[in-house]
Design a protein around this motif. Structure first.
Motif, PDB file in Angstrom:
ATOM      1  N   ARG A 116       0.832  -1.214   0.000  1.00 42.43           N
ATOM      2  CA  ARG A 116       0.000   0.000   0.000  1.00 42.43           C
ATOM      3  C   ARG A 116       0.867   1.265   0.000  1.00 42.43           C
ATOM      4  O   ARG A 116       0.667   2.166  -0.819  1.00 42.43           O
ATOM      5  CB  ARG A 116      -0.943   0.006   1.197  1.00 42.43           C
ATOM      6  CG  ARG A 116      -1.877   1.218   1.223  1.00 42.43           C
ATOM      7  CD  ARG A 116      -2.821   1.201   2.406  1.00 42.43           C
ATOM      8  NE  ARG A 116      -3.610  -0.009   2.465  1.00 42.43           N
ATOM      9  CZ  ARG A 116      -4.761  -0.190   1.812  1.00 42.43           C
ATOM     10  NH1 ARG A 116      -5.233   0.764   1.043  1.00 42.43           N
ATOM     11  NH2 ARG A 116      -5.418  -1.321   1.915  1.00 42.43           N
ATOM     12  N   THR A 117       1.846   1.357   0.909  1.00 42.59           N
ATOM     13  CA  THR A 117       2.658   2.573   0.979  1.00 42.59           C
ATOM     14  C   THR A 117       3.485   2.770  -0.288  1.00 42.59           C
ATOM     15  O   THR A 117       3.640   3.888  -0.758  1.00 42.59           O
ATOM     16  CB  THR A 117       3.598   2.556   2.203  1.00 42.59           C
ATOM     17  OG1 THR A 117       4.390   1.374   2.163  1.00 42.59           O
ATOM     18  CG2 THR A 117       2.825   2.604   3.498  1.00 42.59           C
ATOM     19  N   CYS A 118       3.988   1.670  -0.861  1.00 41.89           N
ATOM     20  CA  CYS A 118       4.828   1.786  -2.061  1.00 41.89           C
ATOM     21  C   CYS A 118       4.027   2.298  -3.260  1.00 41.89           C
ATOM     22  O   CYS A 118       4.477   3.191  -3.977  1.00 41.89           O
ATOM     23  CB  CYS A 118       5.465   0.448  -2.401  1.00 41.89           C
ATOM     24  SG  CYS A 118       6.656  -0.109  -1.166  1.00 41.89           S
ATOM     25  N   ILE A 119       2.829   1.746  -3.487  1.00 42.85           N
ATOM     26  CA  ILE A 119       2.038   2.179  -4.650  1.00 42.85           C
ATOM     27  C   ILE A 119       1.543   3.609  -4.460  1.00 42.85           C
ATOM     28  O   ILE A 119       1.518   4.385  -5.420  1.00 42.85           O
ATOM     29  CB  ILE A 119       0.872   1.197  -4.968  1.00 42.85           C
ATOM     30  CG1 ILE A 119       0.179   1.572  -6.282  1.00 42.85           C
ATOM     31  CG2 ILE A 119      -0.127   1.140  -3.850  1.00 42.85           C
ATOM     32  CD1 ILE A 119       0.994   1.430  -7.523  1.00 42.85           C
ATOM     33  N   LEU A 120       1.180   3.978  -3.241  1.00 47.26           N
ATOM     34  CA  LEU A 120       0.711   5.356  -3.022  1.00 47.26           C
ATOM     35  C   LEU A 120       1.832   6.358  -3.287  1.00 47.26           C
ATOM     36  O   LEU A 120       1.612   7.389  -3.927  1.00 47.26           O
ATOM     37  CB  LEU A 120       0.159   5.518  -1.606  1.00 47.26           C
ATOM     38  CG  LEU A 120      -1.172   4.800  -1.342  1.00 47.26           C
ATOM     39  CD1 LEU A 120      -1.559   4.905   0.125  1.00 47.26           C
ATOM     40  CD2 LEU A 120      -2.274   5.345  -2.232  1.00 47.26           C
ATOM     41  N   LYS A 121       3.050   6.043  -2.838  1.00 47.16           N
ATOM     42  CA  LYS A 121       4.185   6.923  -3.110  1.00 47.16           C
ATOM     43  C   LYS A 121       4.500   6.962  -4.595  1.00 47.16           C
ATOM     44  O   LYS A 121       4.803   8.011  -5.155  1.00 47.16           O
ATOM     45  CB  LYS A 121       5.407   6.462  -2.319  1.00 47.16           C
ATOM     46  CG  LYS A 121       5.288   6.713  -0.838  1.00 47.16           C
ATOM     47  CD  LYS A 121       6.489   6.168  -0.108  1.00 47.16           C
ATOM     48  CE  LYS A 121       6.314   6.335   1.383  1.00 47.16           C
ATOM     49  NZ  LYS A 121       7.448   5.766   2.122  1.00 47.16           N
ATOM     50  N   CYS A 122       4.403   5.806  -5.233  1.00 45.25           N
ATOM     51  CA  CYS A 122       4.693   5.718  -6.665  1.00 45.25           C
ATOM     52  C   CYS A 122       3.686   6.540  -7.475  1.00 45.25           C
ATOM     53  O   CYS A 122       4.063   7.250  -8.409  1.00 45.25           O
ATOM     54  CB  CYS A 122       4.663   4.254  -7.083  1.00 45.25           C
ATOM     55  SG  CYS A 122       5.665   3.891  -8.511  1.00 45.25           S
ATOM     56  N   LEU A 123       2.405   6.433  -7.117  1.00 45.56           N
ATOM     57  CA  LEU A 123       1.380   7.206  -7.829  1.00 45.56           C
ATOM     58  C   LEU A 123       1.607   8.701  -7.652  1.00 45.56           C
ATOM     59  O   LEU A 123       1.403   9.491  -8.579  1.00 45.56           O
ATOM     60  CB  LEU A 123      -0.015   6.820  -7.326  1.00 45.56           C
ATOM     61  CG  LEU A 123      -0.484   5.400  -7.653  1.00 45.56           C
ATOM     62  CD1 LEU A 123      -1.829   5.121  -6.991  1.00 45.56           C
ATOM     63  CD2 LEU A 123      -0.560   5.168  -9.146  1.00 45.56           C
ATOM     64  N   LYS A 124       2.062   9.080  -6.477  1.00 41.29           N
ATOM     65  CA  LYS A 124       2.318  10.493  -6.208  1.00 41.29           C
ATOM     66  C   LYS A 124       3.515  11.005  -7.009  1.00 41.29           C
ATOM     67  O   LYS A 124       3.487  12.105  -7.547  1.00 41.29           O
ATOM     68  CB  LYS A 124       2.570  10.684  -4.711  1.00 41.29           C
ATOM     69  CG  LYS A 124       2.656  12.106  -4.271  1.00 41.29           C
ATOM     70  CD  LYS A 124       2.788  12.194  -2.758  1.00 41.29           C
ATOM     71  CE  LYS A 124       2.813  13.638  -2.309  1.00 41.29           C
ATOM     72  NZ  LYS A 124       2.941  13.749  -0.851  1.00 41.29           N
ATOM     73  N   LEU A 152       5.193   9.307  -9.806  1.00 37.57           N
ATOM     74  CA  LEU A 152       5.208   9.021 -11.239  1.00 37.57           C
ATOM     75  C   LEU A 152       3.894   9.326 -11.954  1.00 37.57           C
ATOM     76  O   LEU A 152       3.816   9.201 -13.170  1.00 37.57           O
ATOM     77  CB  LEU A 152       5.580   7.550 -11.471  1.00 37.57           C
ATOM     78  CG  LEU A 152       6.961   7.134 -10.967  1.00 37.57           C
ATOM     79  CD1 LEU A 152       7.179   5.649 -11.171  1.00 37.57           C
ATOM     80  CD2 LEU A 152       8.053   7.928 -11.645  1.00 37.57           C
ATOM     81  N   GLY A 153       2.849   9.659 -11.216  1.00 35.01           N
ATOM     82  CA  GLY A 153       1.565   9.940 -11.840  1.00 35.01           C
ATOM     83  C   GLY A 153       0.584   8.807 -11.640  1.00 35.01           C
ATOM     84  O   GLY A 153       0.911   7.762 -11.094  1.00 35.01           O
ATOM     85  N   ARG A 197      10.801   2.422  -5.028  1.00 31.96           N
ATOM     86  CA  ARG A 197      11.871   2.185  -5.997  1.00 31.96           C
ATOM     87  C   ARG A 197      11.455   2.812  -7.318  1.00 31.96           C
ATOM     88  O   ARG A 197      10.419   2.488  -7.869  1.00 31.96           O
ATOM     89  CB  ARG A 197      12.069   0.684  -6.150  1.00 31.96           C
ATOM     90  CG  ARG A 197      13.369   0.320  -6.784  1.00 31.96           C
ATOM     91  CD  ARG A 197      13.647  -1.138  -6.479  1.00 31.96           C
ATOM     92  NE  ARG A 197      14.814  -1.608  -7.167  1.00 31.96           N
ATOM     93  CZ  ARG A 197      16.011  -1.667  -6.622  1.00 31.96           C
ATOM     94  NH1 ARG A 197      16.170  -1.281  -5.394  1.00 31.96           N
ATOM     95  NH2 ARG A 197      17.029  -2.120  -7.306  1.00 31.96           N
ATOM     96  N   GLN A 198      12.263   3.752  -7.815  1.00 27.81           N
ATOM     97  CA  GLN A 198      11.916   4.463  -9.035  1.00 27.81           C
ATOM     98  C   GLN A 198      12.176   3.596 -10.262  1.00 27.81           C
ATOM     99  O   GLN A 198      13.029   2.720 -10.251  1.00 27.81           O
ATOM    100  CB  GLN A 198      12.744   5.737  -9.132  1.00 27.81           C
ATOM    101  CG  GLN A 198      12.344   6.786  -8.119  1.00 27.81           C
ATOM    102  CD  GLN A 198      13.251   7.989  -8.245  1.00 27.81           C
ATOM    103  OE1 GLN A 198      14.406   7.932  -7.897  1.00 27.81           O
ATOM    104  NE2 GLN A 198      12.706   9.063  -8.771  1.00 27.81           N
ATOM    105  N   HIS A 199      11.435   3.865 -11.309  1.00 29.33           N
ATOM    106  CA  HIS A 199      11.631   3.166 -12.570  1.00 29.33           C
ATOM    107  C   HIS A 199      13.014   3.509 -13.095  1.00 29.33           C
ATOM    108  O   HIS A 199      13.484   4.647 -12.978  1.00 29.33           O
ATOM    109  CB  HIS A 199      10.557   3.581 -13.574  1.00 29.33           C
ATOM    110  CG  HIS A 199      10.535   2.729 -14.793  1.00 29.33           C
ATOM    111  ND1 HIS A 199      11.403   2.933 -15.837  1.00 29.33           N
ATOM    112  CD2 HIS A 199       9.788   1.651 -15.119  1.00 29.33           C
ATOM    113  CE1 HIS A 199      11.172   2.036 -16.773  1.00 29.33           C
ATOM    114  NE2 HIS A 199      10.197   1.240 -16.362  1.00 29.33           N
ATOM    115  N   LEU A 200      13.683   2.527 -13.688  1.00 29.62           N
ATOM    116  CA  LEU A 200      15.056   2.694 -14.152  1.00 29.62           C
ATOM    117  C   LEU A 200      15.223   3.885 -15.085  1.00 29.62           C
ATOM    118  O   LEU A 200      16.197   4.625 -15.000  1.00 29.62           O
ATOM    119  CB  LEU A 200      15.507   1.403 -14.842  1.00 29.62           C
ATOM    120  CG  LEU A 200      16.970   1.291 -15.217  1.00 29.62           C
ATOM    121  CD1 LEU A 200      17.848   1.369 -13.975  1.00 29.62           C
ATOM    122  CD2 LEU A 200      17.237   0.006 -15.958  1.00 29.62           C
ATOM    123  N   LEU A 201      14.245   4.092 -15.984  1.00 29.59           N
ATOM    124  CA  LEU A 201      14.374   5.181 -16.964  1.00 29.59           C
ATOM    125  C   LEU A 201      14.198   6.562 -16.343  1.00 29.59           C
ATOM    126  O   LEU A 201      14.590   7.563 -16.936  1.00 29.59           O
ATOM    127  CB  LEU A 201      13.364   4.988 -18.097  1.00 29.59           C
ATOM    128  CG  LEU A 201      13.587   3.731 -18.946  1.00 29.59           C
ATOM    129  CD1 LEU A 201      12.475   3.592 -19.974  1.00 29.59           C
ATOM    130  CD2 LEU A 201      14.940   3.761 -19.617  1.00 29.59           C
TER     131      LEU A 201
END
Length: 156
Positions: free
Chosen positions: A19-27, A29-30, A103-107
Motif C-alpha cells: 500500500r505505501t509503495c504504490i501510493l508513493k509511486c502514484l504520487k 510518477l503519476g 523504488r523508481q523506474h530505471l528510466l
C-alpha cells in the motif's frame, strides 16, 4: 520495492503492490500502474482476495535476530519478533519494506543512478547463473526475457 508485500493492495489491472509503495509511486510518477501504465488512482486500490493473503501469510521467513535464525510464517512474524525482549533496537528488525522511498523506474533515474542499479542487477544475475546454470549468463538472460514476454502476453 522488490520485497515481500506489506499491507498488499490490488490495482484495477490486477497488479499487487505494498500500500505505501504504490501510493508513493502514484504520487511521484503519476496516476498509472508502474507495471503496465494502465490508469490507476488511489481510490481504485482494493484488498486482494483472501486466498492470496493466506498464501502470503504462509510464506516462511528467517528471523534476522542473531542466534535465533528461526523460520517463522510471515503472518506470525511480528508476534515472533516481539518475543525477542532482549533486543534493544527493534526498529532494525521491522518488516523490510515499511516506509522509505518507492523504488523508481530505471528510466526515471539519472545516468549515474542507472549505471549503479544496472551494476547491482548484473552482479545478481551473475551470482544466479553461477549457482543455477553453471555460469551461463546468456541462458539466464534469455530465460528472464522470455518470462517477461510471457507475463506481458498473459496480462493482455
Amino acid at each position: 520495492c522488490d520485497h515481500i508485500l506489506a499491507d498488499p493492495v490490488e490495482t484495477t489491472c490486477s497488479h499487487l503492490f505494498c500500500r505505501t509503495c504504490i501510493l508513493k509511486c502514484l504520487k511521484v510518477l503519476g496516476s498509472y500502474c508502474p507495471a503496465c501504465r494502465y490508469p490507476c488512482f488511489p481510490t481504485d486500490l482494493v484488498s486482494p482476495v483472501k486466498s492470496f493473503l493466506n498464501i502470503l501469510n504462509s510464506l516462511a521467513v528467517r528471523c534476522p535476530v542473531k542466534e535465533c535464525d528461526e523460520e517463522v510464517l510471515l503472518g506470525k512474524y511480528c508476534h515472533h519478533l516481539s518475543s525477542h525482549k532482549e533486543v534493544k533496537r527493534k526498529e532494525i528488525y521491522t518488516h523490510v519494506n515499511k516506509g522509505g522511498r518507492p523504488r523508481q523506474h530505471l528510466l526515471s533515474l539519472t545516468r549515474r543512478a542507472q549505471k549503479h542499479r544496472l551494476r547491482e542487477l548484473k552482479l545478481q544475475v551473475k551470482a544466479f547463473a553461477e549457482k543455477e546454470e553453471g555460469g551461463d549468463i546468456k541462458a539466464v538472460c534469455l530465460t528472464l526475457f522470455l518470462l517477461a514476454l510471457r507475463a506481458r502476453n498473459e496480462h493482455r
